[in-house]
Design a protein around this motif. Structure first.
Motif, mmCIF file in Angstrom:
data_model
loop_
_atom_site.group_PDB
_atom_site.id
_atom_site.type_symbol
_atom_site.label_atom_id
_atom_site.label_comp_id
_atom_site.label_asym_id
_atom_site.label_seq_id
_atom_site.Cartn_x
_atom_site.Cartn_y
_atom_site.Cartn_z
ATOM 1 N N VAL A 196 0.806 -1.227 0.000
ATOM 2 C CA VAL A 196 0.000 0.000 0.000
ATOM 3 C C VAL A 196 0.832 1.267 0.000
ATOM 4 O O VAL A 196 0.303 2.351 -0.207
ATOM 5 C CB VAL A 196 -0.950 0.034 1.226
ATOM 6 N N GLY A 197 2.144 1.172 0.232
ATOM 7 C CA GLY A 197 2.903 2.376 0.498
ATOM 8 C C GLY A 197 3.524 3.069 -0.686
ATOM 9 O O GLY A 197 4.066 4.162 -0.540
ATOM 10 N N HIS A 198 3.483 2.486 -1.884
ATOM 11 C CA HIS A 198 4.213 3.103 -2.997
ATOM 12 C C HIS A 198 3.343 4.081 -3.774
ATOM 13 O O HIS A 198 2.154 4.249 -3.502
ATOM 14 C CB HIS A 198 4.837 2.029 -3.900
ATOM 15 N N MET A 199 3.943 4.759 -4.757
ATOM 16 C CA MET A 199 3.345 5.926 -5.395
ATOM 17 C C MET A 199 2.436 5.588 -6.572
ATOM 18 O O MET A 199 1.423 6.262 -6.813
ATOM 19 C CB MET A 199 4.461 6.858 -5.867
ATOM 20 N N VAL A 200 2.769 4.563 -7.346
ATOM 21 C CA VAL A 200 2.065 4.266 -8.589
ATOM 22 C C VAL A 200 0.543 4.172 -8.424
ATOM 23 O O VAL A 200 -0.203 4.699 -9.258
ATOM 24 C CB VAL A 200 2.630 2.985 -9.236
ATOM 25 N N PRO A 201 0.016 3.513 -7.369
ATOM 26 C CA PRO A 201 -1.448 3.373 -7.269
ATOM 27 C C PRO A 201 -2.210 4.693 -7.226
ATOM 28 O O PRO A 201 -3.384 4.734 -7.618
ATOM 29 C CB PRO A 201 -1.639 2.596 -5.957
ATOM 30 N N TYR A 202 -1.569 5.771 -6.766
ATOM 31 C CA TYR A 202 -2.264 7.056 -6.693
ATOM 32 C C TYR A 202 -2.616 7.589 -8.081
ATOM 33 O O TYR A 202 -3.504 8.440 -8.220
ATOM 34 C CB TYR A 202 -1.426 8.078 -5.929
ATOM 35 N N PHE A 203 -1.928 7.099 -9.093
ATOM 36 C CA PHE A 203 -2.209 7.515 -10.467
ATOM 37 C C PHE A 203 -2.807 6.383 -11.301
ATOM 38 O O PHE A 203 -3.450 6.649 -12.305
ATOM 39 C CB PHE A 203 -0.925 8.022 -11.131
ATOM 40 N N CYS A 204 -2.602 5.150 -10.889
ATOM 41 C CA CYS A 204 -3.108 3.999 -11.635
ATOM 42 C C CYS A 204 -4.595 3.803 -11.395
ATOM 43 O O CYS A 204 -5.369 3.616 -12.340
ATOM 44 C CB CYS A 204 -2.326 2.749 -11.248
ATOM 45 N N GLY A 205 -5.022 3.811 -10.125
ATOM 46 C CA GLY A 205 -6.444 3.641 -9.837
ATOM 47 C C GLY A 205 -6.714 2.580 -8.796
ATOM 48 O O GLY A 205 -5.866 2.271 -7.962
ATOM 49 N N HIS A 206 -7.899 1.976 -8.878
ATOM 50 C CA HIS A 206 -8.390 1.118 -7.800
ATOM 51 C C HIS A 206 -8.360 -0.372 -8.110
ATOM 52 O O HIS A 206 -8.716 -1.171 -7.249
ATOM 53 C CB HIS A 206 -9.812 1.536 -7.421
ATOM 54 N N HIS A 207 -7.975 -0.728 -9.313
ATOM 55 C CA HIS A 207 -7.858 -2.153 -9.576
ATOM 56 C C HIS A 207 -6.738 -2.717 -8.710
ATOM 57 O O HIS A 207 -5.711 -2.075 -8.505
ATOM 58 C CB HIS A 207 -7.557 -2.408 -11.051
ATOM 59 N N GLN A 208 -6.943 -3.922 -8.196
ATOM 60 C CA GLN A 208 -5.949 -4.511 -7.306
ATOM 61 C C GLN A 208 -4.572 -4.576 -7.960
ATOM 62 O O GLN A 208 -3.547 -4.414 -7.286
ATOM 63 C CB GLN A 208 -6.390 -5.908 -6.867
ATOM 64 N N LYS A 209 -4.530 -4.766 -9.254
ATOM 65 C CA LYS A 209 -3.254 -4.863 -9.961
ATOM 66 C C LYS A 209 -2.451 -3.564 -9.859
ATOM 67 O O LYS A 209 -1.219 -3.574 -9.963
ATOM 68 C CB LYS A 209 -3.498 -5.234 -11.425
ATOM 69 N N CYS A 210 -3.141 -2.440 -9.627
ATOM 70 C CA CYS A 210 -2.440 -1.165 -9.475
ATOM 71 C C CYS A 210 -1.509 -1.169 -8.268
ATOM 72 O O CYS A 210 -0.524 -0.418 -8.227
ATOM 73 C CB CYS A 210 -3.448 -0.018 -9.326
ATOM 74 N N MET A 211 -1.791 -1.995 -7.278
ATOM 75 C CA MET A 211 -0.999 -2.030 -6.054
ATOM 76 C C MET A 211 0.160 -3.014 -6.113
ATOM 77 O O MET A 211 0.936 -3.123 -5.169
ATOM 78 C CB MET A 211 -1.891 -2.372 -4.863
ATOM 79 N N VAL A 212 0.300 -3.726 -7.224
ATOM 80 C CA VAL A 212 1.377 -4.702 -7.346
ATOM 81 C C VAL A 212 2.686 -3.965 -7.606
ATOM 82 O O VAL A 212 2.803 -3.192 -8.563
ATOM 83 C CB VAL A 212 1.091 -5.703 -8.475
ATOM 84 N N VAL A 213 3.662 -4.192 -6.754
ATOM 85 C CA VAL A 213 4.939 -3.488 -6.852
ATOM 86 C C VAL A 213 5.628 -3.837 -8.169
ATOM 87 O O VAL A 213 5.750 -5.009 -8.536
ATOM 88 C CB VAL A 213 5.844 -3.854 -5.661
ATOM 89 N N ASN A 214 6.038 -2.793 -8.896
ATOM 90 C CA ASN A 214 6.802 -2.911 -10.144
ATOM 91 C C ASN A 214 6.055 -3.660 -11.243
ATOM 92 O O ASN A 214 6.678 -4.294 -12.112
ATOM 93 C CB ASN A 214 8.168 -3.558 -9.885
ATOM 94 N N ASP A 215 4.725 -3.556 -11.233
ATOM 95 C CA ASP A 215 3.935 -4.163 -12.296
ATOM 96 C C ASP A 215 3.933 -3.257 -13.526
ATOM 97 O O ASP A 215 3.654 -2.058 -13.430
ATOM 98 C CB ASP A 215 2.500 -4.391 -11.819
ATOM 99 N N GLU A 216 4.242 -3.823 -14.689
ATOM 100 C CA GLU A 216 4.369 -3.030 -15.909
ATOM 101 C C GLU A 216 3.046 -2.413 -16.324
ATOM 102 O O GLU A 216 2.984 -1.236 -16.717
ATOM 103 C CB GLU A 216 4.906 -3.905 -17.043
ATOM 104 N N TRP A 217 1.940 -3.189 -16.222
ATOM 105 C CA TRP A 217 0.644 -2.640 -16.600
ATOM 106 C C TRP A 217 0.264 -1.474 -15.695
ATOM 107 O O TRP A 217 -0.234 -0.452 -16.165
ATOM 108 C CB TRP A 217 -0.423 -3.731 -16.510
ATOM 109 N N ALA A 218 0.491 -1.609 -14.393
ATOM 110 C CA ALA A 218 0.141 -0.543 -13.446
ATOM 111 C C ALA A 218 0.896 0.739 -13.769
ATOM 112 O O ALA A 218 0.334 1.844 -13.729
ATOM 113 C CB ALA A 218 0.437 -0.999 -12.019
ATOM 114 N N LEU A 219 2.182 0.615 -14.097
ATOM 115 C CA LEU A 219 2.985 1.791 -14.445
ATOM 116 C C LEU A 219 2.447 2.464 -15.700
ATOM 117 O O LEU A 219 2.291 3.703 -15.737
ATOM 118 C CB LEU A 219 4.438 1.375 -14.649
ATOM 119 N N GLU A 220 2.163 1.687 -16.723
ATOM 120 C CA GLU A 220 1.671 2.281 -17.966
ATOM 121 C C GLU A 220 0.302 2.906 -17.782
ATOM 122 O O GLU A 220 -0.004 3.950 -18.367
ATOM 123 C CB GLU A 220 1.636 1.221 -19.072
ATOM 124 N N GLN A 221 -0.545 2.287 -16.973
ATOM 125 C CA GLN A 221 -1.862 2.864 -16.695
ATOM 126 C C GLN A 221 -1.714 4.193 -15.963
ATOM 127 O O GLN A 221 -2.438 5.150 -16.252
ATOM 128 C CB GLN A 221 -2.694 1.892 -15.861
#
Length: 310
Positions: A196-221
């Motif tokens: 829960v502590g990293h930055m990407v989810p604040y811009f990716c959104g609410h899908h659980q995959k957004c919270m996966v550390v160093n996930d390529e899809w989350a970064l691109e989203q």
């Protein structure tokens, strides 16, 4: 008003973060079993529709959010808009129903209006609403993690008598270096794990995959959402320049902001934060790969916007 609200927020936010040896930052491996991969990886973004009379600051902790909040409060009367701060401080991830409720409350508010809340990005367009203008602030990912780690302990010490479960002396005094050495959950950022502590989810959104550390899809989203919905994402390290860009691009809200910043200065600085050794910093930097990539992406975008001011 902003400082008082921030103090109350911290007590509420960290009330459940203290245990014997760690916090409620939990790392668990993520699996897409049972999830329709096409829905996740090939989702199409809806047509862009922005309501320029509404602004949403989904602020990231320990990234000049209190300074920005105080600026918005100070400018609301001057620039004739209403600012609404959320009273919900410890719910960053929302269900579909909660996202709809948030979006409806924004679009039903009398404009011009601005909002702030610690919450992951909400795609208003996908919910059938015009999107407000989004803004945010980011900070060097390693520095933000360090600041957040020690700020939670500083708040806990100041309000120790208010907790239902008293924070342990070990947790209060545990250094970040020790936390990393012990591989405690609250300072672990492991590729492929939910955190829960990293930055990407604040811009990716609410899908659980957004919270996966160093996930390529989350970064691109996250990058796509920034380009489509965020007029300005500023840097703590370039706060004055960020404010100048906001004044230029969003004068209906930020006219006079540079003067306010000069007058009020930075807020919520943790004077109890110790120095952190190079080894711990390097380990965090290596583990926060996508946060670092996104930070540099945002920095390059801001530099282009600054160049447009000349």
């Amino acid at each position: 008003m902003g400082l008082i609200a921030s103090g109350v927020a911290m007590v509420l936010l960290y009330d459940c973060l203290v245990e014997a040896n760690t916090s409620n930052y939990r790392t668990v491996p993520w699996s897409d079993d049972g999830i329709d991969g096409s829905e996740i990886l090939n989702q199409s973004l809806p047509p862009l529709a922005i309501d320029s009379s509404r602004l949403y600051f989904n602020r990231i902790p320990k990234a000049a959010s209190t300074s920005m909040l105080n600026i918005l409060h100070a400018l609301s009367a001057k620039n004739n808009f209403t600012h609404k701060s959320s009273s919900v401080y410890n719910m960053r991830i929302l269900t579909s129903e909660q996202q709809n409720e948030l979006a409806a409350s924004v679009v039903e508010s009398e404009a011009p209006v601005t909002f702030d809340r610690h919450v992951h990005f909400v795609n208003f367009n996908s919910l059938g609403f015009d999107s407000p203008i989004f803004i945010n602030m980011v900070r060097d990912p390693v520095e933000r993690i360090i600041s957040d780690y020690y700020y939670r302990r500083s708040v806990a010490r100041k309000h120790i008598d208010s907790y239902a479960v008293t924070p342990s002396k070990f947790w209060l005094e545990k250094s970040l270096e020790e936390c990393i050495r012990r591989s405690d959950d609250e300072c672990q950022y492991m590729t492929g794990y939910l955190q829960v502590g990293h930055m990407v989810p604040y811009f990716c959104g609410h899908h659980q995959k957004c919270m996966v550390v160093n996930d390529e899809w989350a970064l691109e989203q996250a990058k796509k959402n920034i380009e489509r919905y965020y007029d300005v994402v500023g840097l703590v390290e370039m706060l004055a320049e960020t404010i100048a860009v906001l004044e230029k691009r969003l004068p209906q809200f930020f006219s006079g902001a540079s003067e306010i910043l000069t007058r009020i200065g930075p807020h919520n600085v943790n004077l109890e934060k110790p120095s952190v050794d190079a080894a711990a910093r390097n380990e965090l930097k290596q583990n926060l790969t996508n946060d670092m990539i996104l930070y540099n992406f945002i920095r390059d975008r801001l530099l282009r916007q600054i160049a447009e001011l000349e």
